[in-house]
Design a protein around this motif. Structure first.
Motif: not given
Length: 118
Positions: A6-9, A11, A16-17, A19
């Motif tokens: 997941k892209y959030e991994e 960050n 936040k965001g 990534f």
């Protein structure tokens, strides 16, 4: 689109965001390595803001700052072998080996074909 992450991994914990700052070629290679390894890759550190990098004691020229590095959790010699083999198979050639993690980057501004320890 990533198949195994997941892209959030990726960050930075303080933004936040963030990534979005990860290099897309780097992420594609990492995703391919994860598929080849056939074991999960837990990302301890992906993109870092300058503030977070300083807080964790990162180098001022850290490849995390430009989205071309991650630290992958690793807790056994067998896991380490599988992760490193897969990373090398997809073309990575810069590794840092810690007791509980593997750093990998593809920063073209740094020397290729190196392995160091922490």
């Amino acid at each position: 689109m990533l198949k195994h992450f997941k892209y959030e991994e990726f960050n930075s914990p303080d933004l936040k965001g963030s990534f979005i700052n990860m290099d897309s070629d780097f992420l594609s290679m990492l995703d391919n390595a994860r598929g080849a390894a056939r074991i999960p890759f837990k990302i301890n550190s992906g993109y870092r803001t300058a503030e977070h990098n300083k807080k964790v004691g990162g180098k001022s020229n850290s490849s995390h700052l430009v989205g071309k590095a991650v630290d992958i959790a690793c807790n056994s010699s067998r896991e380490r072998f599988k992760i490193l083999s897969a990373l090398q198979d997809v073309g990575f050639n810069r590794f840092g080996i810690g007791e509980t993690f593997i750093h990998v980057d593809n920063d073209e501004n740094k020397s290729p074909f190196v392995i160091w320890t922490y």
